[in-house]
Write an enzyme that holds these catalytic residues in place. Structure first.
Site, PDB file in Angstrom:
ATOM      1  N   ASP A  10       1.311  -1.081   0.117  1.00 33.20           N
ATOM      2  CA  ASP A  10       0.021   0.363   0.011  1.00 33.20           C
ATOM      3  C   ASP A  10       1.098   1.245  -0.533  1.00 33.20           C
ATOM      4  OD1 ASP A  10      -1.648   1.604   0.772  1.00 33.20           O
ATOM      5  OD2 ASP A  10      -2.889   0.860   1.714  1.00 33.20           O
ATOM      6  N   ALA A  11       0.831   1.811  -1.350  1.00 37.36           N
ATOM      7  CA  ALA A  11       2.040   2.876  -1.304  1.00 37.36           C
ATOM      8  C   ALA A  11       1.266   4.330  -2.361  1.00 37.36           C
ATOM      9  CB  ALA A  11       3.080   2.360  -1.977  1.00 37.36           C
ATOM     10  N   LYS A  12       0.215   3.604  -2.959  1.00 35.74           N
ATOM     11  CA  LYS A  12      -0.334   4.568  -3.793  1.00 35.74           C
ATOM     12  C   LYS A  12       0.853   5.763  -4.146  1.00 35.74           C
ATOM     13  CE  LYS A  12      -3.628   4.671  -0.092  1.00 35.74           C
ATOM     14  NZ  LYS A  12      -3.345   3.697   1.100  1.00 35.74           N
ATOM     15  N   ARG A  13       1.278   5.228  -5.344  1.00 39.18           N
ATOM     16  CA  ARG A  13       2.088   6.250  -6.124  1.00 39.18           C
ATOM     17  C   ARG A  13       1.490   6.261  -7.446  1.00 39.18           C
ATOM     18  NH1 ARG A  13       4.721   5.903  -2.185  1.00 39.18           N
ATOM     19  NH2 ARG A  13       7.264   4.952  -1.262  1.00 39.18           N
TER      20      ARG A  13
ATOM     21  N   THR B 170      -0.521  -0.246  -4.526  1.00 38.14           N
ATOM     22  CA  THR B 170      -1.722   0.524  -4.939  1.00 38.14           C
ATOM     23  C   THR B 170      -1.263   2.128  -5.722  1.00 38.14           C
ATOM     24  OG1 THR B 170      -1.168   1.877  -2.760  1.00 38.14           O
ATOM     25  CG2 THR B 170      -3.322  -0.217  -2.826  1.00 38.14           C
TER      26      THR B 170
END
Length: 269
Positions: free
Chosen positions: A95-98, A122
Protein backbone atom coordinates in the site's frame (compact mmCIF):
# COMPACT_ATOMS: atom_id res chain seq x y z
CA UNK A 1 3.18 -17.46 -9.92
CA UNK A 2 1.47 -14.18 -10.84
CA UNK A 3 -0.69 -12.15 -8.47
CA UNK A 4 -3.97 -13.16 -10.06
CA UNK A 5 -3.24 -16.88 -9.85
CA UNK A 6 -2.03 -16.63 -6.26
CA UNK A 7 -5.13 -14.67 -5.28
CA UNK A 8 -7.56 -17.13 -6.88
CA UNK A 9 -5.78 -20.17 -5.45
CA UNK A 10 -5.69 -18.69 -1.95
CA UNK A 11 -9.30 -17.48 -2.11
CA UNK A 12 -10.56 -20.89 -3.15
CA UNK A 13 -8.50 -22.72 -0.55
CA UNK A 14 -9.76 -20.57 2.33
CA UNK A 15 -13.21 -19.69 0.93
CA UNK A 16 -12.49 -16.19 2.14
CA UNK A 17 -11.60 -12.68 0.92
CA UNK A 18 -9.67 -11.55 3.97
CA UNK A 19 -6.79 -9.18 3.34
CA UNK A 20 -4.87 -8.36 6.52
CA UNK A 21 -3.63 -4.79 6.53
CA UNK A 22 -0.33 -4.20 8.31
CA UNK A 23 -0.36 -0.61 9.61
CA UNK A 24 2.07 -0.54 12.58
CA UNK A 25 1.20 2.87 13.99
CA UNK A 26 4.04 3.55 16.43
CA UNK A 27 1.79 5.15 19.05
CA UNK A 28 -0.44 2.07 19.18
CA UNK A 29 2.21 -0.59 19.53
CA UNK A 30 2.14 -2.66 22.73
CA UNK A 31 4.22 -1.19 25.58
CA UNK A 32 6.11 -4.48 25.76
CA UNK A 33 7.82 -3.56 22.48
CA UNK A 34 8.93 -0.11 23.58
CA UNK A 35 12.61 -1.04 23.96
CA UNK A 36 12.72 -3.64 21.23
CA UNK A 37 15.02 -2.76 18.31
CA UNK A 38 13.19 -2.82 14.97
CA UNK A 39 9.86 -2.77 16.80
CA UNK A 40 7.89 -2.03 13.63
CA UNK A 41 9.26 -5.18 12.03
CA UNK A 42 8.91 -7.35 15.15
CA UNK A 43 5.30 -6.29 15.67
CA UNK A 44 4.40 -6.79 12.00
CA UNK A 45 6.24 -10.11 11.75
CA UNK A 46 4.43 -11.50 14.78
CA UNK A 47 1.08 -10.33 13.39
CA UNK A 48 1.84 -12.06 10.09
CA UNK A 49 2.86 -15.30 11.78
CA UNK A 50 -0.32 -15.30 13.87
CA UNK A 51 -2.68 -14.57 10.97
CA UNK A 52 -1.09 -16.42 8.04
CA UNK A 53 -3.50 -19.33 8.39
CA UNK A 54 -6.40 -16.99 7.61
CA UNK A 55 -4.96 -14.38 5.24
CA UNK A 56 -5.82 -14.46 1.55
CA UNK A 57 -3.42 -11.53 1.13
CA UNK A 58 -1.36 -9.04 3.14
CA UNK A 59 -1.42 -5.27 2.63
CA UNK A 60 1.51 -3.62 4.44
CA UNK A 61 1.31 0.18 4.38
CA UNK A 62 4.74 1.65 3.71
CA UNK A 63 3.87 5.04 5.26
CA UNK A 64 4.15 3.65 8.78
CA UNK A 65 7.71 2.59 7.97
CA UNK A 66 8.79 5.54 5.80
CA UNK A 67 8.09 7.88 8.71
CA UNK A 68 11.33 6.63 10.30
CA UNK A 69 13.56 7.12 7.28
CA UNK A 70 16.11 4.54 6.21
CA UNK A 71 15.67 2.53 9.42
CA UNK A 72 11.96 2.29 8.76
CA UNK A 73 12.44 1.28 5.13
CA UNK A 74 14.88 -1.40 6.23
CA UNK A 75 12.19 -2.83 8.52
CA UNK A 76 9.65 -2.75 5.69
CA UNK A 77 12.08 -4.67 3.50
CA UNK A 78 12.62 -7.23 6.26
CA UNK A 79 8.86 -7.68 6.59
CA UNK A 80 8.39 -8.27 2.87
CA UNK A 81 11.25 -10.77 2.89
CA UNK A 82 9.72 -12.56 5.88
CA UNK A 83 6.36 -12.95 4.16
CA UNK A 84 7.88 -14.03 0.85
CA UNK A 85 10.19 -16.55 2.50
CA UNK A 86 7.76 -18.12 4.93
CA UNK A 87 4.41 -17.68 3.15
CA UNK A 88 5.18 -17.49 -0.60
CA UNK A 89 1.64 -18.58 -1.42
CA UNK A 90 0.15 -15.41 0.12
CA UNK A 91 0.17 -12.41 -2.25
CA UNK A 92 1.48 -9.07 -0.99
CA UNK A 93 -0.19 -5.77 -1.87
CA UNK A 94 2.18 -2.93 -1.02
CA UNK A 95 0.00 0.00 0.00
CA UNK A 96 2.07 2.89 -1.33
CA UNK A 97 -0.39 4.90 -3.49
CA UNK A 98 2.25 5.86 -6.03
CA UNK A 99 1.58 7.63 -9.33
CA UNK A 100 3.95 9.75 -11.39
CA UNK A 101 5.40 10.43 -14.83
CA UNK A 102 6.49 7.49 -16.96
CA UNK A 103 10.21 7.68 -16.17
CA UNK A 104 9.56 8.13 -12.45
CA UNK A 105 6.94 5.39 -12.43
CA UNK A 106 9.55 3.00 -13.77
CA UNK A 107 11.74 3.68 -10.75
CA UNK A 108 8.88 3.01 -8.34
CA UNK A 109 8.09 -0.19 -10.24
CA UNK A 110 11.72 -1.25 -10.06
CA UNK A 111 11.84 -0.77 -6.29
CA UNK A 112 8.57 -2.49 -5.41
CA UNK A 113 8.51 -5.24 -8.01
CA UNK A 114 12.18 -5.95 -8.74
CA UNK A 115 13.97 -5.08 -5.51
CA UNK A 116 11.27 -5.97 -2.96
CA UNK A 117 9.39 -8.48 -5.08
CA UNK A 118 5.88 -7.63 -3.91
CA UNK A 119 3.01 -8.95 -6.01
CA UNK A 120 0.92 -5.82 -6.21
CA UNK A 121 0.85 -2.08 -5.53
CA UNK A 122 -1.75 0.62 -4.96
CA UNK A 123 -1.61 3.51 -7.44
CA UNK A 124 -3.12 6.94 -7.94
CA UNK A 125 -4.46 7.12 -11.52
CA UNK A 126 -4.73 10.92 -11.54
CA UNK A 127 -1.98 11.41 -14.14
CA UNK A 128 -3.46 9.00 -16.67
CA UNK A 129 -2.78 5.72 -18.47
CA UNK A 130 0.86 6.34 -19.33
CA UNK A 131 1.70 6.50 -15.62
CA UNK A 132 0.11 3.09 -15.06
CA UNK A 133 1.69 1.18 -17.94
CA UNK A 134 5.25 0.97 -16.51
CA UNK A 135 3.94 -0.90 -13.48
CA UNK A 136 2.42 -3.71 -15.53
CA UNK A 137 5.10 -4.29 -18.14
CA UNK A 138 5.73 -7.43 -16.12
CA UNK A 139 2.31 -9.02 -16.52
CA UNK A 140 2.75 -11.13 -13.42
CA UNK A 141 2.16 -7.98 -11.36
CA UNK A 142 -1.08 -6.30 -10.31
CA UNK A 143 -1.92 -2.70 -9.49
CA UNK A 144 -4.98 -1.33 -7.74
CA UNK A 145 -6.16 2.11 -8.85
CA UNK A 146 -7.61 4.41 -6.22
CA UNK A 147 -11.23 4.63 -7.38
CA UNK A 148 -13.63 5.41 -4.53
CA UNK A 149 -11.81 5.54 -1.21
CA UNK A 150 -13.25 5.03 2.26
CA UNK A 151 -12.23 8.34 3.88
CA UNK A 152 -15.01 10.85 4.76
CA UNK A 153 -13.88 13.58 2.35
CA UNK A 154 -13.44 11.32 -0.68
CA UNK A 155 -16.59 12.84 -2.20
CA UNK A 156 -14.90 16.25 -2.57
CA UNK A 157 -13.33 15.03 -5.81
CA UNK A 158 -14.27 11.42 -6.42
CA UNK A 159 -18.01 12.03 -6.63
CA UNK A 160 -17.82 15.11 -8.84
CA UNK A 161 -19.58 14.63 -12.18
CA UNK A 162 -18.05 15.17 -15.62
CA UNK A 163 -20.37 17.26 -17.81
CA UNK A 164 -19.14 15.48 -20.95
CA UNK A 165 -20.11 11.98 -19.85
CA UNK A 166 -22.42 12.50 -16.90
CA UNK A 167 -20.22 10.11 -14.93
CA UNK A 168 -18.55 10.75 -11.61
CA UNK A 169 -14.78 10.79 -11.30
CA UNK A 170 -14.81 7.38 -9.63
CA UNK A 171 -16.79 5.97 -12.56
CA UNK A 172 -14.24 7.47 -14.95
CA UNK A 173 -11.44 5.78 -13.03
CA UNK A 174 -13.31 2.49 -13.12
CA UNK A 175 -13.78 2.91 -16.88
CA UNK A 176 -10.06 3.67 -17.24
CA UNK A 177 -9.25 0.27 -15.75
CA UNK A 178 -10.91 -1.38 -18.75
CA UNK A 179 -7.99 -0.30 -20.92
CA UNK A 180 -5.90 -2.93 -19.15
CA UNK A 181 -6.08 -6.70 -18.60
CA UNK A 182 -8.20 -7.90 -15.67
CA UNK A 183 -5.24 -9.81 -14.25
CA UNK A 184 -3.13 -6.64 -14.05
CA UNK A 185 -5.36 -3.75 -12.99
CA UNK A 186 -7.93 -3.72 -10.20
CA UNK A 187 -9.75 -1.02 -8.23
CA UNK A 188 -9.71 0.30 -4.68
CA UNK A 189 -13.34 0.77 -3.62
CA UNK A 190 -14.18 1.63 -0.02
CA UNK A 191 -16.55 -0.52 2.01
CA UNK A 192 -18.09 2.66 3.40
CA UNK A 193 -19.84 3.18 0.03
CA UNK A 194 -21.95 0.00 -0.37
CA UNK A 195 -24.37 1.52 -2.89
CA UNK A 196 -21.56 2.74 -5.12
CA UNK A 197 -19.62 -0.49 -4.58
CA UNK A 198 -22.54 -2.44 -6.02
CA UNK A 199 -22.83 0.03 -8.90
CA UNK A 200 -19.15 -0.38 -9.81
CA UNK A 201 -19.30 -4.16 -9.42
CA UNK A 202 -22.23 -4.41 -11.83
CA UNK A 203 -20.35 -2.33 -14.39
CA UNK A 204 -17.06 -4.18 -13.91
CA UNK A 205 -17.90 -7.75 -12.85
CA UNK A 206 -14.46 -9.23 -13.53
CA UNK A 207 -12.20 -6.62 -11.93
CA UNK A 208 -10.54 -7.47 -8.64
CA UNK A 209 -11.54 -4.97 -5.97
CA UNK A 210 -9.40 -4.08 -2.98
CA UNK A 211 -11.89 -2.98 -0.35
CA UNK A 212 -10.71 -0.97 2.67
CA UNK A 213 -13.03 0.49 5.27
CA UNK A 214 -14.40 -2.69 6.81
CA UNK A 215 -14.16 -2.98 10.59
CA UNK A 216 -12.66 0.04 12.36
CA UNK A 217 -14.09 2.43 9.73
CA UNK A 218 -17.60 1.16 10.34
CA UNK A 219 -18.85 -0.84 7.35
CA UNK A 220 -20.44 -4.20 8.18
CA UNK A 221 -19.08 -7.41 6.72
CA UNK A 222 -22.55 -8.64 5.74
CA UNK A 223 -23.18 -5.46 3.75
CA UNK A 224 -19.84 -5.64 1.97
CA UNK A 225 -19.93 -9.34 1.09
CA UNK A 226 -23.46 -9.06 -0.29
CA UNK A 227 -22.36 -6.60 -2.98
CA UNK A 228 -18.63 -7.05 -3.64
CA UNK A 229 -18.56 -10.48 -5.28
CA UNK A 230 -15.75 -13.04 -4.98
CA UNK A 231 -13.31 -11.07 -7.12
CA UNK A 232 -12.46 -8.96 -4.10
CA UNK A 233 -10.06 -8.57 -1.21
CA UNK A 234 -11.76 -7.17 1.89
CA UNK A 235 -9.12 -5.47 3.99
CA UNK A 236 -9.12 -5.32 7.77
CA UNK A 237 -6.27 -3.59 9.55
CA UNK A 238 -6.83 -2.00 12.95
CA UNK A 239 -9.61 -4.35 14.04
CA UNK A 240 -7.15 -7.24 13.69
CA UNK A 241 -3.66 -5.94 14.45
CA UNK A 242 -4.65 -3.86 17.48
CA UNK A 243 -7.00 -6.40 19.04
CA UNK A 244 -4.83 -6.29 22.17
CA UNK A 245 -2.20 -3.92 23.52
CA UNK A 246 -0.81 -6.59 25.82
CA UNK A 247 1.92 -9.16 25.36
CA UNK A 248 -0.73 -11.36 23.72
CA UNK A 249 -1.15 -8.93 20.79
CA UNK A 250 -0.22 -11.53 18.18
CA UNK A 251 -2.49 -14.23 19.60
CA UNK A 252 -5.35 -11.73 19.80
CA UNK A 253 -4.76 -10.75 16.18
CA UNK A 254 -4.87 -14.40 15.17
CA UNK A 255 -8.20 -14.87 16.94
CA UNK A 256 -9.64 -11.74 15.31
CA UNK A 257 -8.52 -12.88 11.85
CA UNK A 258 -9.96 -16.35 12.48
CA UNK A 259 -13.30 -14.84 13.50
CA UNK A 260 -13.54 -12.67 10.38
CA UNK A 261 -12.49 -15.55 8.12
CA UNK A 262 -15.18 -17.77 9.67
CA UNK A 263 -17.83 -15.06 9.15
CA UNK A 264 -16.81 -14.85 5.49
CA UNK A 265 -17.06 -18.61 5.03
CA UNK A 266 -20.58 -18.57 6.50
CA UNK A 267 -21.66 -15.68 4.29
CA UNK A 268 -20.40 -17.50 1.21
CA UNK A 269 -22.27 -20.63 2.33
Amino acid sequence: MDFYSKFVKRREKLNSLLCVGIDPDIVKLPPSLEKVPDKLYVFSRDIVDATAEYAVAYKPNIAFFEAFGSKGIEQFEKLIYHIKTNYPEIPIVADAKRGDLDNTARQYAKFFFKELGVDSLTLSPYMGSDTIKPFIEDDSRMVFLLCLTSNPDSAELQQKTFSETGRTLYREVAALSEKFPVKNVGLVVGATHPKELLEIRKAHPDRIFLIPGYGAQGASLEEVISVCGKNSLVNSSRSIIFSSSGTDFAQAAGKAAASIAEQMRKLFG
